[in-house]
Design an enzyme around this catalytic site. Structure first.
Site, short mmCIF file in Angstrom:
data_model
loop_
_atom_site.label_atom_id
_atom_site.label_comp_id
_atom_site.label_asym_id
_atom_site.label_seq_id
_atom_site.Cartn_x
_atom_site.Cartn_y
_atom_site.Cartn_z
N LYS A 1 0.85 -1.20 0.00
CA LYS A 1 0.00 0.00 0.00
C LYS A 1 0.89 1.25 0.00
CE LYS A 1 -3.95 1.85 2.66
NZ LYS A 1 -4.84 1.61 3.82
N SER B 1 -9.97 -0.68 6.95
CA SER B 1 -9.36 -0.55 5.61
C SER B 1 -8.69 -1.78 5.04
CB SER B 1 -8.35 0.59 5.62
OG SER B 1 -9.03 1.79 5.42
N SER C 1 -9.77 1.68 2.81
CA SER C 1 -8.91 2.43 1.92
C SER C 1 -7.89 1.58 1.16
CB SER C 1 -8.16 3.49 2.74
OG SER C 1 -7.32 2.89 3.68
N1 GLN Z 1 -13.08 4.03 6.11
C1 GLN Z 1 -12.57 4.44 7.38
C2 GLN Z 1 -12.18 5.89 7.31
O1 GLN Z 1 -12.44 6.50 6.34
C3 GLN Z 1 -11.42 3.57 7.77
C4 GLN Z 1 -10.19 3.87 7.04
C5 GLN Z 1 -9.02 3.02 7.44
O2 GLN Z 1 -9.16 1.99 8.08
N2 GLN Z 1 -7.85 3.49 7.10
O3 GLN Z 1 -11.61 6.44 8.20
#
Ligand code: GLN
Length: 484
Positions: free
Chosen positions: A80, A179, A155
């Site tokens: 990532k 994410s 994400s």
């Molecule tokens: N979707 C969640 C957010 O927008 C989690 C994101 C994540 O785990 N990095 O914060």
């Protein structure tokens, strides 16, 4: 012809170590696959063609010299793009970091290299890991390989799509509120958020430090265990990493399920849950029941506060962590400015996207004097209550089984205009981050549109090995199909 892109990571490592295949062939096959698939899927921000081939050849050379190869011999891994790989651009899918080259390797990247893995590229994400669909990437949208009109989740959407489309057998994601697990669920993969403290975050660009964890994404449980065994462990450079962190994980299915207690939390099967998701999750849990596990309904009474709590704590930490991106030290710098404060203002104003700005504003507000007690302190108290819910429930059961997300992958544009609707897609994953538990998503079926459905399993902290074992048991029972 060997179809090397369909091999599992464990198979690749074995075959490369025993000399049946060359790491270079494996790298070439995956690079070719990327050339064929990535123009459609768009999982990668950077493909490391040259350096991947160089490291693959080094692995082959090491073997030809009779040296013992590491656990990930010749295994291509997608990383990532919020994790540092020395000398490689690391963008967090943000304009503000465009052009920033990592000056060192993250601890886990160092470990991967020691295990003879081949880093094949850097994957797309929602900007600074804020989002659930990849639509917040400043560069482009990654597509779901199961259906190009659907989001891959987020994400870590690029990491999920890369593995689902067989452009790599393994990838690394980071999980602050879901994410890793939510994109794994949307793309039909295994995605593990390890216990907080199990994997070092040194070299991960921080989003919300009390919640962030790095973890594996793969097409099967054994591979997730293999990757976790390579990256887990105490690191003096990350003071939150645990000195007791276990470092060997097998992902072997459980022999017998008699005596195993599985809880289905009432609050996770409430209104808003898609009927097909509910049915698939129940089917998988029923398999465990048939195999002898005891299944019962339990309650985590503070669940309904989790999303609100997260959206105070995570933005507060983000506002503080992202203060360092000021146009002076990293990446993007605004031009034609008259003084220092204008440099800050313009660089940040032009460099950050709308969701990141929203989070910085939310966090700054929650931390500001006069509001701190009403928001931040209160959220911390709610976090304690949510953690206690888990402590209590784990006196009654060994694991929890829940849906990973309220629905299968949604379409592009479906939620992007409504931040709250988007935030709610993490409703089932956020509580484990707040509590620091181990939790993972495993595919448990397809819906009528042929999109994957994920089952989430949650275990107490540092029970990651048992969690993987239970996941492997489900994997055997469910027999989930792979994409071609
Ligand atoms: N979707 C969640 C957010 O927008 C989690 C994101 C994540 O785990 N990095 O914060």
């Amino acid at each position: 012809m060997k179809n090397l892109t369909s091999f599992s990571a464990s198979q690749i490592a074995q075959e490369v170590s025993s000399g049946n295949i060359k790491a270079e062939e494996v790298a070439l096959a995956h690079l070719e696959r990327i050339k064929a698939e990535d123009p459609k899927v768009k999982a990668f921000i950077t493909v490391l063609e040259e350096s991947a081939l160089i490291s693959a050849r080094e692995v082959d050379l090491k073997r030809s010299q009779g040296k013992k190869l590491g656990k990930l011999a010749g295994v291509p891994i997608a990383v990532k793009d919020n994790i540092l790989v020395e000398g490689v651009e690391t963008t967090c899918a943000s304009k503000i970091l465009k052009g920033f080259k990592a000056p060192y390797d993250a601890t886990i990247v160092e470990k991967l290299k020691k295990e003879d893995a081949v880093i094949i590229g850097k994957t797309n994400l929602d900007e600074f890991a804020m989002g659930s669909s990849n639509e917040n990437s400043a560069f482009f949208k990654t597509k779901n390989p199961w259906n190009l009109d659907a989001v891959p989740g987020g994400s870590s959407g690029g990491s999920a799509a890369a593995v689902a489309a067989k452009m790599a057998p393994l990838s690394l994601g980071s999980d602050t509120g879901g994410s890793i697990r939510q994109p794994a669920s949307f793309c039909g993969l295994v995605g593990l958020k390890p216990t907080y403290g199990l994997v070092s975050r040194y070299g991960l660009i921080a989003f919300a430090s009390s919640l962030d964890q790095i973890g594996p994404m793969s097409r099967n449980v054994e591979d997730a265990a293999l990757l976790l065994s390579s990256i887990a462990g105490h690191d003096l450079r990350d003071s939150t990493s645990s000195p007791e962190a276990q470092t060997h994980f097998s992902g072997t299915p459980l022999e017998k399920l008699r005596g195993l207690r599985i809880g289905m939390p009432r609050e996770y099967f409430a209104e808003g849950l898609d009927a097909e998701v509910q049915k698939s999750v129940w089917n998988a849990v029923n398999c465990l029941k048939t195999m002898g596990a005891e299944v019962k309904e339990v309650s985590l009474p503070h669940t309904s506060y989790a999303v609100a709590t997260y959206y105070i704590i995570a933005p507060s930490e983000a506002a503080s962590n992202l203060a360092r991106f000021d146009g002076v030290r990293y990446g993007y710098r605004a031009q034609d400015v008259k003084n220092l404060s204008e440099l800050y203002e313009k660089s940040r104003g032009e460099g950050f996207g709308p969701e990141v700005k929203r989070r910085i504003m939310l966090g700054t507000y929650a931390l500001s004097s006069g509001y701190y007690d009403a928001y931040y302190n209160r959220a911390q108290k709610a976090r304690t209550l949510i953690s206690r819910d888990f402590e209590n429930v784990f006196k009654e059961v060994d694991f929890l089984a829940t849906p990973t997300a309220p629905s299968a992958a949604f379409k592009f544009g479906e939620k992007s205009a409504d931040p709250v609707a988007m935030y709610l897609s993490d409703i089932f994953t956020i509580p484990s981050n707040l509590a620091g538990n181990a939790s993972l998503s495993i595919p448990c079926g397809l819906n009528k549109d042929h999109l994957p459905i994920g089952l989430q399993l949650i275990a107490p902290a540092f029970e990651d090995e048992k969690l993987l074992a239970l996941a492997a048991t489900i994997e055997k029972a469910v027999n989930f199909p792979q994409l071609n």
